[in-house]
Design a protein around this motif. Structure first.
Motif, PDB file in Angstrom:
ATOM      1  N   SER A   1       0.837  -1.207   0.000  1.00 28.52           N
ATOM      2  CA  SER A   1       0.000   0.000   0.000  1.00 28.52           C
ATOM      3  C   SER A   1       0.865   1.248   0.000  1.00 28.52           C
ATOM      4  O   SER A   1       0.696   2.150  -0.836  1.00 28.52           O
ATOM      5  CB  SER A   1      -0.918   0.002   1.223  1.00 28.52           C
ATOM      6  OG  SER A   1      -1.732  -1.149   1.244  1.00 28.52           O
TER       7      SER A   1
ATOM      8  N   ASP B   1      -8.150   2.029  -3.657  1.00 24.26           N
ATOM      9  CA  ASP B   1      -8.787   1.000  -2.825  1.00 24.26           C
ATOM     10  C   ASP B   1      -7.717   0.065  -2.273  1.00 24.26           C
ATOM     11  O   ASP B   1      -7.905  -1.144  -2.174  1.00 24.26           O
ATOM     12  CB  ASP B   1      -9.806   0.207  -3.671  1.00 24.26           C
ATOM     13  CG  ASP B   1     -10.692  -0.684  -2.803  1.00 24.26           C
ATOM     14  OD1 ASP B   1     -10.739  -0.456  -1.576  1.00 24.26           O
ATOM     15  OD2 ASP B   1     -11.299  -1.620  -3.359  1.00 24.26           O
TER      16      ASP B   1
ATOM     17  N   GLY C   1      -6.411   0.218   0.764  1.00 29.81           N
ATOM     18  CA  GLY C   1      -6.677  -0.140   2.151  1.00 29.81           C
ATOM     19  C   GLY C   1      -5.465   0.037   3.039  1.00 29.81           C
ATOM     20  O   GLY C   1      -4.487   0.702   2.683  1.00 29.81           O
TER      21      GLY C   1
ATOM     22  N   ARG D   1      -6.371  -1.538  -6.474  1.00 36.09           N
ATOM     23  CA  ARG D   1      -7.004  -2.359  -5.445  1.00 36.09           C
ATOM     24  C   ARG D   1      -5.973  -3.309  -4.845  1.00 36.09           C
ATOM     25  O   ARG D   1      -5.074  -3.796  -5.539  1.00 36.09           O
ATOM     26  CB  ARG D   1      -8.142  -3.172  -6.062  1.00 36.09           C
ATOM     27  CG  ARG D   1      -8.962  -3.950  -5.044  1.00 36.09           C
ATOM     28  CD  ARG D   1     -10.047  -4.750  -5.740  1.00 36.09           C
ATOM     29  NE  ARG D   1     -10.846  -5.507  -4.795  1.00 36.09           N
ATOM     30  CZ  ARG D   1     -11.693  -6.461  -5.123  1.00 36.09           C
ATOM     31  NH1 ARG D   1     -11.890  -6.763  -6.400  1.00 36.09           N
ATOM     32  NH2 ARG D   1     -12.380  -7.120  -4.214  1.00 36.09           N
TER      33      ARG D   1
ATOM     34  N   ARG E   1      -6.041  -6.611  -1.964  1.00 28.95           N
ATOM     35  CA  ARG E   1      -6.856  -7.438  -1.069  1.00 28.95           C
ATOM     36  C   ARG E   1      -6.094  -8.716  -0.724  1.00 28.95           C
ATOM     37  O   ARG E   1      -5.208  -9.160  -1.449  1.00 28.95           O
ATOM     38  CB  ARG E   1      -8.193  -7.795  -1.713  1.00 28.95           C
ATOM     39  CG  ARG E   1      -8.105  -8.674  -2.938  1.00 28.95           C
ATOM     40  CD  ARG E   1      -9.455  -8.870  -3.594  1.00 28.95           C
ATOM     41  NE  ARG E   1      -9.373  -9.769  -4.744  1.00 28.95           N
ATOM     42  CZ  ARG E   1      -9.550 -11.087  -4.673  1.00 28.95           C
ATOM     43  NH1 ARG E   1      -9.816 -11.635  -3.497  1.00 28.95           N
ATOM     44  NH2 ARG E   1      -9.463 -11.840  -5.748  1.00 28.95           N
ATOM     45  N   ARG E   2      -6.489  -9.295   0.408  1.00 33.11           N
ATOM     46  CA  ARG E   2      -5.883 -10.545   0.864  1.00 33.11           C
ATOM     47  C   ARG E   2      -6.780 -11.711   0.479  1.00 33.11           C
ATOM     48  O   ARG E   2      -7.996 -11.668   0.659  1.00 33.11           O
ATOM     49  CB  ARG E   2      -5.666 -10.516   2.374  1.00 33.11           C
ATOM     50  CG  ARG E   2      -4.888 -11.735   2.892  1.00 33.11           C
ATOM     51  CD  ARG E   2      -4.605 -11.598   4.381  1.00 33.11           C
ATOM     52  NE  ARG E   2      -3.776 -10.431   4.648  1.00 33.11           N
ATOM     53  CZ  ARG E   2      -2.452 -10.419   4.532  1.00 33.11           C
ATOM     54  NH1 ARG E   2      -1.826 -11.511   4.115  1.00 33.11           N
ATOM     55  NH2 ARG E   2      -1.768  -9.326   4.807  1.00 33.11           N
ATOM     56  N   ASP E   3      -6.165 -12.781  -0.046  1.00 29.92           N
ATOM     57  CA  ASP E   3      -6.903 -13.974  -0.430  1.00 29.92           C
ATOM     58  C   ASP E   3      -6.171 -15.190   0.135  1.00 29.92           C
ATOM     59  O   ASP E   3      -5.248 -15.722  -0.481  1.00 29.92           O
ATOM     60  CB  ASP E   3      -7.000 -14.064  -1.958  1.00 29.92           C
ATOM     61  CG  ASP E   3      -7.845 -15.251  -2.405  1.00 29.92           C
ATOM     62  OD1 ASP E   3      -8.491 -15.883  -1.542  1.00 29.92           O
ATOM     63  OD2 ASP E   3      -7.855 -15.552  -3.614  1.00 29.92           O
TER      64      ASP E   3
ATOM     65  N   TRP F   1      -2.553  -7.593  -5.821  1.00 29.06           N
ATOM     66  CA  TRP F   1      -2.465  -6.177  -6.186  1.00 29.06           C
ATOM     67  C   TRP F   1      -2.981  -6.063  -7.616  1.00 29.06           C
ATOM     68  O   TRP F   1      -2.621  -6.862  -8.490  1.00 29.06           O
ATOM     69  CB  TRP F   1      -1.014  -5.724  -6.104  1.00 29.06           C
ATOM     70  CG  TRP F   1      -0.778  -4.270  -6.404  1.00 29.06           C
ATOM     71  CD1 TRP F   1      -0.667  -3.248  -5.506  1.00 29.06           C
ATOM     72  CD2 TRP F   1      -0.589  -3.674  -7.711  1.00 29.06           C
ATOM     73  NE1 TRP F   1      -0.430  -2.061  -6.151  1.00 29.06           N
ATOM     74  CE2 TRP F   1      -0.384  -2.294  -7.517  1.00 29.06           C
ATOM     75  CE3 TRP F   1      -0.600  -4.164  -8.996  1.00 29.06           C
ATOM     76  CZ2 TRP F   1      -0.173  -1.414  -8.548  1.00 29.06           C
ATOM     77  CZ3 TRP F   1      -0.397  -3.291 -10.046  1.00 29.06           C
ATOM     78  CH2 TRP F   1      -0.182  -1.929  -9.822  1.00 29.06           C
TER      79      TRP F   1
END
Length: 480
Positions: free
Chosen positions: A337, A361, A363, A399, A401-403, A409
């Motif tokens: 980020s 986005d 975060g 964006r 996010r964690r998966d 990314w």
């Protein structure tokens, strides 16, 4: 058939054959050897008792004298002995005394007294002055029954043989000892066979595994994959396998270096032709009398092409450095980020120039282990592409996010997307698509660099068109 299985079968066949031969010979020798030892003890007992029986035989009192009285009731004696776990509760010896004609004069089994034993080998040969012994069935009417061993010794009056004393013992009394010995031999043989089989399995697995790793390494090198020299384990040490792996690694490095230099010289020559031709053409025109506006335009063109050459050389150096890496020397937490926002801040003049709206986005901070510089270079190339292909007053969506155990990314633009003919070529070195009006063609090295960095970090890079179009989205998954 795989080489490991062949080695194992060959090892097991040779071992099994050798063990079978040794075991067969050994087991077949146990019973005869035990009976030979028993015969030896019967010889000692017969000659000892013959000396003790001689006085009564001379006196004609062999059936009632001291010798007979001492041995009467011998079969009923219980020694209460324990021999290697076996209980011995009776005397197994039978003592028989015959006269010079072979007639039984004394026997610990009284029913035999008066019978003619002169036809039996032990008595007949002893009365002739020879060594007398025989092994005959315990029951003459059942030849398959257990046998009894008889050994006779002469009873002498001086040099004259006046009788024979036979000591006999059933062979079946030895069977428990023989059976136990055979069982122990068989148990130890099976244990040895099992241990040898386990050792054979281990070495066969080691050899097959080492060869399999070397084969996989060679195939990966042939495919052009980024692989490290296989570690063959502690068992290999400095054996031929590890030396072969090192030889393959040295060969790979030399071949790769040669092919790498040839490929780069060829592609670099090809890519340098266009900007050099533009610079040379502009320089030739500048030598002529030109209006000031044309002179400035050609000078700007030279400057632009020189910058393009600089960027091409810089990208090539970066890519060459990454492609030669076989792994990361060290890893440290990289905040994706914060790193992305820092890159966006540096690129703000470009986004302002194209009036792009950036949707953040990303975060809170999400970290991945890796090399901060390389990850930063990869993200910068992905952002460069997204900005270059975005239309004026377009939008960018970032964006993060964690998966599961991975972090994804992504950047999405509103550009023209990737044409169908270019879908399979976007990661090729020096392959580039037009970037819109007023923009020079890219070096074609950016996505190739990102792909190399992704592989170094164990990531996965996917680039495709938006659904629904227009636009393109780049998704980069990295292990966290």
């Amino acid at each position: 058939m795989r080489i490991g299985l062949r080695l194992l079968l060959g090892f097991f066949l040779i071992l099994g054959l050798a063990l079978f031969v040794v075991l067969r010979v050994f087991v077949e020798e146990v019973k005869p050897g035990t009976r030979q030892a028993m015969e030896d003890s019967l010889v000692d007992a017969a000659y000892t008792l013959a000396r003790l029986a001689a006085p009564d035989m001379k006196a004609g009192t062999i059936a009632s004298g001291d010798f007979a009285q001492a041995l009467t009731g011998l079969p009923g004696v219980n020694p209460q002995a324990s021999i290697w776990g076996f209980r011995k509760e009776r005397i197994d010896y039978r003592i028989t005394v015959t006269d010079a004609q072979g007639i039984v004069r004394f026997d610990t089994q009284p029913e035999a007294i008066g019978q003619d034993f002169s036809r039996w080998n032990d008595v007949a040969r002893t009365l002739r002055g020879e060594y007398g012994a025989r092994s005959s069935p315990a029951n003459p009417y059942a030849p398959d029954a257990s046998t009894v061993m008889h050994v006779a010794a002469p009873i002498r009056d001086g040099e004259r043989i006046i009788g024979a004393l036979s000591v006999s013992r059933p062979n079946e009394r030895l069977e428990p000892y023989i059976e136990r010995s055979q069982q122990r031999i068989l148990r130890w043989s099976w244990a040895l066979l099992g241990l040898s089989l386990a050792i054979g399995l281990l070495f066969s697995w080691w050899i097959a595994s080492s060869l399999s790793r070397l084969r996989g390494y060679a195939n990966a090198v042939a495919r052009g994959d980024r692989v490290a020299m296989p570690v063959l384990g502690r068992l290999s040490g400095s054996t031929e396998f590890s030396e072969l792996a090192q030889a393959l690694e040295r060969m790979r490095l030399k071949l790769e270096d040669k092919a790498y230099v040839e490929s780069y010289v060829h592609t670099l020559t090809h890519e340098l032709k266009s900007p050099l031709a533009a610079i040379r053409g502009a320089a030739e025109l500048l030598q002529e009398e030109l209006p000031p506006n044309d002179r400035h335009r050609f000078a700007d063109n030279i400057q632009r092409q020189a910058e393009r050459l600089r960027q091409l050389v810089d990208k090539l150096l970066e890519l060459a450095h990454v492609e030669q890496m076989r792994g990361l020397a060290s890893r440290e937490p990289v905040d994706l980020s914060a790193l992305t926002r820092e890159l966006l801040q540096r690129m703000e003049p470009r986004t302002r120039l194209k009036a792009l709206r950036v949707h953040d986005d990303l975060g809170p901070g999400m970290t991945v282990p890796g090399d901060p510089f390389l990850i930063g270079q990869a993200l910068q190339n992905l952002l460069d592409n997204a900005i270059d292909f975005s239309p004026h007053q377009g939008e960018l969506w970032l964006r993060l996010r964690r998966d599961g155990d991975q972090v994804e990314w992504s950047v999405r633009d509103q550009g023209p997307g990737i044409p169908g003919y270019a879908q399979d070529r976007i990661f090729e070195r020096f392959y580039s698509l037009p970037r819109g009006e007023g923009q020079d063609k890219g070096s074609g090295l950016g996505l190739c660099l990102v792909q190399e960095v992704s592989e170094l970090h164990g990531g996965q890079l996917v680039i495709g068109n938006n659904e629904p179009p227009p636009g393109c989205e780049a998704r980069w998954r990295l292990p966290s």
